[in-house]
Scaffold this motif. Sequence first.
Motif, PDB file in Angstrom:
ATOM      1  N   SER A  61       0.824  -1.213   0.000  1.00  0.00           N
ATOM      2  CA  SER A  61       0.000   0.000   0.000  1.00  0.00           C
ATOM      3  C   SER A  61       0.856   1.260   0.000  1.00  0.00           C
ATOM      4  O   SER A  61       0.451   2.292  -0.523  1.00  0.00           O
ATOM      5  CB  SER A  61      -0.962   0.012   1.194  1.00  0.00           C
ATOM      6  N   VAL A  62       2.062   1.177   0.577  1.00  0.00           N
ATOM      7  CA  VAL A  62       2.970   2.325   0.557  1.00  0.00           C
ATOM      8  C   VAL A  62       3.374   2.650  -0.877  1.00  0.00           C
ATOM      9  O   VAL A  62       3.314   3.806  -1.312  1.00  0.00           O
ATOM     10  CB  VAL A  62       4.236   2.043   1.401  1.00  0.00           C
ATOM     11  N   VAL A  63       3.759   1.626  -1.633  1.00  0.00           N
ATOM     12  CA  VAL A  63       4.146   1.855  -3.040  1.00  0.00           C
ATOM     13  C   VAL A  63       2.980   2.423  -3.827  1.00  0.00           C
ATOM     14  O   VAL A  63       3.131   3.398  -4.577  1.00  0.00           O
ATOM     15  CB  VAL A  63       4.637   0.547  -3.702  1.00  0.00           C
ATOM     16  N   ARG A  64       1.814   1.823  -3.673  1.00  0.00           N
ATOM     17  CA  ARG A  64       0.647   2.307  -4.421  1.00  0.00           C
ATOM     18  C   ARG A  64       0.321   3.756  -4.080  1.00  0.00           C
ATOM     19  O   ARG A  64       0.015   4.564  -4.966  1.00  0.00           O
ATOM     20  CB  ARG A  64      -0.565   1.402  -4.148  1.00  0.00           C
ATOM     21  N   ARG A  87       6.627 -11.311  -4.883  1.00  0.00           N
ATOM     22  CA  ARG A  87       7.433 -10.563  -5.847  1.00  0.00           C
ATOM     23  C   ARG A  87       6.540  -9.917  -6.885  1.00  0.00           C
ATOM     24  O   ARG A  87       6.673  -8.726  -7.200  1.00  0.00           O
ATOM     25  CB  ARG A  87       8.430 -11.477  -6.547  1.00  0.00           C
ATOM     26  N   VAL A  88       5.633 -10.721  -7.422  1.00  0.00           N
ATOM     27  CA  VAL A  88       4.739 -10.214  -8.459  1.00  0.00           C
ATOM     28  C   VAL A  88       3.867  -9.092  -7.928  1.00  0.00           C
ATOM     29  O   VAL A  88       3.704  -8.044  -8.566  1.00  0.00           O
ATOM     30  CB  VAL A  88       3.858 -11.354  -9.022  1.00  0.00           C
ATOM     31  N   LYS A  89       3.312  -9.276  -6.731  1.00  0.00           N
ATOM     32  CA  LYS A  89       2.439  -8.254  -6.153  1.00  0.00           C
ATOM     33  C   LYS A  89       3.208  -6.968  -5.894  1.00  0.00           C
ATOM     34  O   LYS A  89       2.709  -5.861  -6.138  1.00  0.00           O
ATOM     35  CB  LYS A  89       1.825  -8.774  -4.843  1.00  0.00           C
ATOM     36  N   GLY A  90       4.449  -7.092  -5.400  1.00  0.00           N
ATOM     37  CA  GLY A  90       5.260  -5.903  -5.144  1.00  0.00           C
ATOM     38  C   GLY A  90       5.568  -5.144  -6.415  1.00  0.00           C
ATOM     39  O   GLY A  90       5.436  -3.916  -6.470  1.00  0.00           O
ATOM     40  N   LEU A  91       5.959  -5.869  -7.458  1.00  0.00           N
ATOM     41  CA  LEU A  91       6.281  -5.213  -8.725  1.00  0.00           C
ATOM     42  C   LEU A  91       5.034  -4.624  -9.368  1.00  0.00           C
ATOM     43  O   LEU A  91       5.068  -3.522  -9.932  1.00  0.00           O
ATOM     44  CB  LEU A  91       6.961  -6.211  -9.669  1.00  0.00           C
ATOM     45  N   ASP A  92       3.923  -5.332  -9.285  1.00  0.00           N
ATOM     46  CA  ASP A  92       2.676  -4.818  -9.850  1.00  0.00           C
ATOM     47  C   ASP A  92       2.167  -3.593  -9.095  1.00  0.00           C
ATOM     48  O   ASP A  92       1.429  -2.773  -9.650  1.00  0.00           O
ATOM     49  CB  ASP A  92       1.589  -5.910  -9.835  1.00  0.00           C
ATOM     50  N   SER A  93       2.556  -3.460  -7.830  1.00  0.00           N
ATOM     51  CA  SER A  93       2.139  -2.299  -7.049  1.00  0.00           C
ATOM     52  C   SER A  93       2.905  -1.043  -7.435  1.00  0.00           C
ATOM     53  O   SER A  93       2.513   0.065  -7.076  1.00  0.00           O
ATOM     54  CB  SER A  93       2.333  -2.571  -5.545  1.00  0.00           C
TER      55      SER A  93
END
Length: 223
Positions: A61-64, A87-93
């Motif tokens: 949520s911080v990245v988004r 990994r995927v969720k972090g990069l997609d965010s």
Amino acid sequence: MRALVVEDEVGVASFIEGCLREASIAVDVAADGQAGIQLGRENAYDVIVLDLMLPIRDGFSVVRALRAEGVKAPVICLTARDAVDDRVKGLDSGADDYMVKPFSPAELLARIRALVRRTSAIATNPIRVGDLVIDVVARHVERAGRRIDLSAREFALLEYLARNVGHVLTRYMILEKVWDMNQDPLTNVVDVQMTRLRKKIDHGYATPLIHTVRGVGFVLRAD
């Protein structure tokens, strides 16, 4: 260079902070996601090192939130879980890179340098200003073919000037980029370091490259 580290584990945060400071990177630290968002929106960082498992607001949520507010600083996500979906969720965010704990300081610094080079306004390496050559990867400086040895802080200062060649940088801008937010804004540390740097870069050469703009700041240029 200035970095934001968002990590709630005190030991890990201290370890990362120490690694970055040894490389003369100015570091601000936030211990939870909400504090990370606040610092990220208020300051111009070159890179953000972000743990995904954080209190109050997690790293995703911080990245988004930062991307939604237009913060473009590259983000390296950290996690103790070596799971593909994380990994995927972090990069997609909106993150740019991913590291799994534990990691080596050398690898973290290499990834930071790679991301900053990729997103820098001046991506070319080496940077040339007149007869001055700055290799930002090898951290090697020479002028007129003669090697110049710089401290880590002096190199960070010269690199910042070189990446803004021809543009006048105020003392506040330099303080904000090369030092961290704990530095007293009334200190004369910029002038002291600039004097040392000029002695190494300009002393003994007919044409000075580092110029003082009275009442404003400093500029690197080849007249």
